[in-house]
Scaffold this active site. Structure first.
Site, short mmCIF file in Angstrom:
data_model
loop_
_atom_site.label_atom_id
_atom_site.label_comp_id
_atom_site.label_asym_id
_atom_site.label_seq_id
_atom_site.Cartn_x
_atom_site.Cartn_y
_atom_site.Cartn_z
N ASP A 26 68.16 -78.95 -7.57
CA ASP A 26 68.99 -80.04 -8.09
C ASP A 26 68.12 -81.20 -8.57
O ASP A 26 67.02 -81.42 -8.07
CB ASP A 26 69.96 -80.50 -6.98
N HIS A 43 66.67 -79.37 -17.64
CA HIS A 43 66.87 -77.95 -17.31
C HIS A 43 65.70 -77.12 -17.83
O HIS A 43 65.22 -76.20 -17.16
CB HIS A 43 68.18 -77.44 -17.91
N LEU A 137 58.03 -59.48 -3.79
CA LEU A 137 59.00 -60.55 -3.47
C LEU A 137 60.33 -60.10 -4.04
O LEU A 137 60.36 -59.48 -5.10
CB LEU A 137 58.58 -61.86 -4.16
C1 IPE Z 1 74.43 -77.39 -7.15
O1 IPE Z 1 74.08 -78.51 -7.90
C2 IPE Z 1 74.36 -76.16 -7.99
C3 IPE Z 1 73.06 -75.82 -8.55
C4 IPE Z 1 71.91 -76.39 -8.33
C5 IPE Z 1 73.09 -74.69 -9.43
P1 IPE Z 1 75.17 -79.51 -8.47
O2 IPE Z 1 74.44 -80.64 -9.09
O3 IPE Z 1 76.13 -78.78 -9.32
O4 IPE Z 1 75.92 -79.96 -7.13
P2 IPE Z 1 76.91 -81.17 -6.84
O5 IPE Z 1 78.02 -81.09 -7.83
O6 IPE Z 1 76.12 -82.44 -6.99
O7 IPE Z 1 77.34 -80.95 -5.43
C1 IPE Z 2 70.57 -78.83 -11.24
O1 IPE Z 2 70.32 -80.07 -11.82
C2 IPE Z 2 70.76 -77.74 -12.27
C3 IPE Z 2 72.11 -77.19 -12.36
C4 IPE Z 2 73.13 -77.51 -11.59
C5 IPE Z 2 72.34 -76.21 -13.38
P1 IPE Z 2 71.51 -81.01 -12.25
O2 IPE Z 2 71.88 -80.72 -13.65
O3 IPE Z 2 72.62 -80.94 -11.28
O4 IPE Z 2 70.80 -82.43 -12.19
P2 IPE Z 2 71.42 -83.78 -11.67
O5 IPE Z 2 71.94 -83.52 -10.28
O6 IPE Z 2 72.51 -84.17 -12.61
O7 IPE Z 2 70.26 -84.73 -11.69
MG MG Z 3 73.10 -81.99 -9.62
#
Ligand code: IPE
Ligand code: IPE
Ligand code: MG
Length: 261
Positions: A26, A43, A137
């Site tokens: 995240d 991303h 792995l």
């Molecule tokens: C969780 O991250 C899912 C992934 C990393 C794929 P999110 O950014 O979607 O989670 P929330 O919405 O903050 O809980």
């Molecule tokens: C995690 O990073 C990747 C996915 C959920 C696909 P985020 O896109 O949730 O990044 P933040 O949380 O908005 O910084």
């Molecule tokens: Mg996020």
């Protein structure tokens, strides 16, 4: 059929290296925002972190690495971001799976694949088949994955193979059908990006995982950051319900491995 001891029915082995690490990657969007870049640039950069962490896990002898790439709730994001993520997934499948294979990595995907583009599904199936016998792995990508979806789909399969049975089920009757039925429960769960929640990841399997949260954003999470997480894990005392005194004779960690030594 389940090959690994359940943390509630038995005591999983505790070694010097976590056997299974599961990560919520995240913070990509915030990483990009800090740099005045579009979220999707985060991303893209996150894929580079994925490469580095896979390599580090192989070097450290981690047997299973499970990465949460797209949750069943991420469809709620703006359509442009969802399509970008799908394109990125497609490109990564196309370009990276052969490299995984060269490095002896077994590749698996868990999640509900039904809404994905057939091209993506075909690449997943090809990659899984090509790498099936690899042993360095097991890398699992959770895509359109949700812990609740997983438990429900496993329950439906469990009932389908035992028509008429209504009670007396054992854990393994269900866990045999979970999407990750080929691996042990995660020893170490890591979430980057500062949030301290599970966000519908491996709900069943996280029962006794050690949880590690870091403010480091996923694009900045590197080998050194992984080592900090593993070091924190090694300082934990994994009791699985028992008392500290009960553990001393049986946990076989080396003298440097913190509390469990
Ligand atoms: C969780 O991250 C899912 C992934 C990393 C794929 P999110 O950014 O979607 O989670 P929330 O919405 O903050 O809980
Ligand atoms: C995690 O990073 C990747 C996915 C959920 C696909 P985020 O896109 O949730 O990044 P933040 O949380 O908005 O910084
Ligand atoms: Mg996020």
């Amino acid at each position: 059929m389940t090959l690994f001891p359940s943390s509630t029915q038995g005591i999983p082995p505790v070694g010097d290296v976590p056997r299974h690490i599961a990560i919520i990657m995240d913070g990509n969007g915030r990483w990009a925002k800090k740099r005045f870049m579009p979220r999707v640039a985060g991303h893209k950069r996150g894929v580079e972190t994925v490469r580095e962490i896979i390599k580090a896990c192989v070097q450290r002898g981690v047997a299973y690495l499970t990465l949460f790439a797209f949750s069943s709730e991420n469809w709620r994001r703006p359509q442009e971001e969802v399509s970008f993520l799908m394109q990125l997934f497609l490109r990564a499948l196309d370009e990276e799976v052969a490299k995984l294979h060269e490095n002896g990595i077994r590749f698996r995907v868990i999640g509900d694949l039904s809404p994905f583009d057939p091209q993506i599904v075909a690449l997943i199936q090809r990659g899984e088949a090509m790498t099936a016998a690899n042993t360095a792995l097991t890398l699992t990508i959770a895509a359109n994955y949700g812990g609740r979806w997983d438990i429900l789909q496993a329950m439906e399969k469990m009932l389908a193979v035992r028509p008429g049975k209504r009670s007396g089920f054992k854990e393994t009757d269900l866990t045999d059908h979970l999407a990750l039925n080929y691996g042990p429960e995660p020893d170490l769960f890591i979430r980057t990006g500062g949030e301290q929640r599970i966000s519908n990841f491996l709900l069943w399997q996280l029962a006794y995982s050690e949880l590690y949260f870091t403010d480091t954003l996923w694009p900045e999470f590197d080998t050194a950051a992984l080592d900090l997480a593993i070091a924190s894990y090694l300082r934990r005392e994994r009791r699985f319900g028992r008392t500290s005194e009960q553990l001393q004779p049986e946990q076989g960690r080396s003298a440097t491995a913190g509390k469990n030594a």
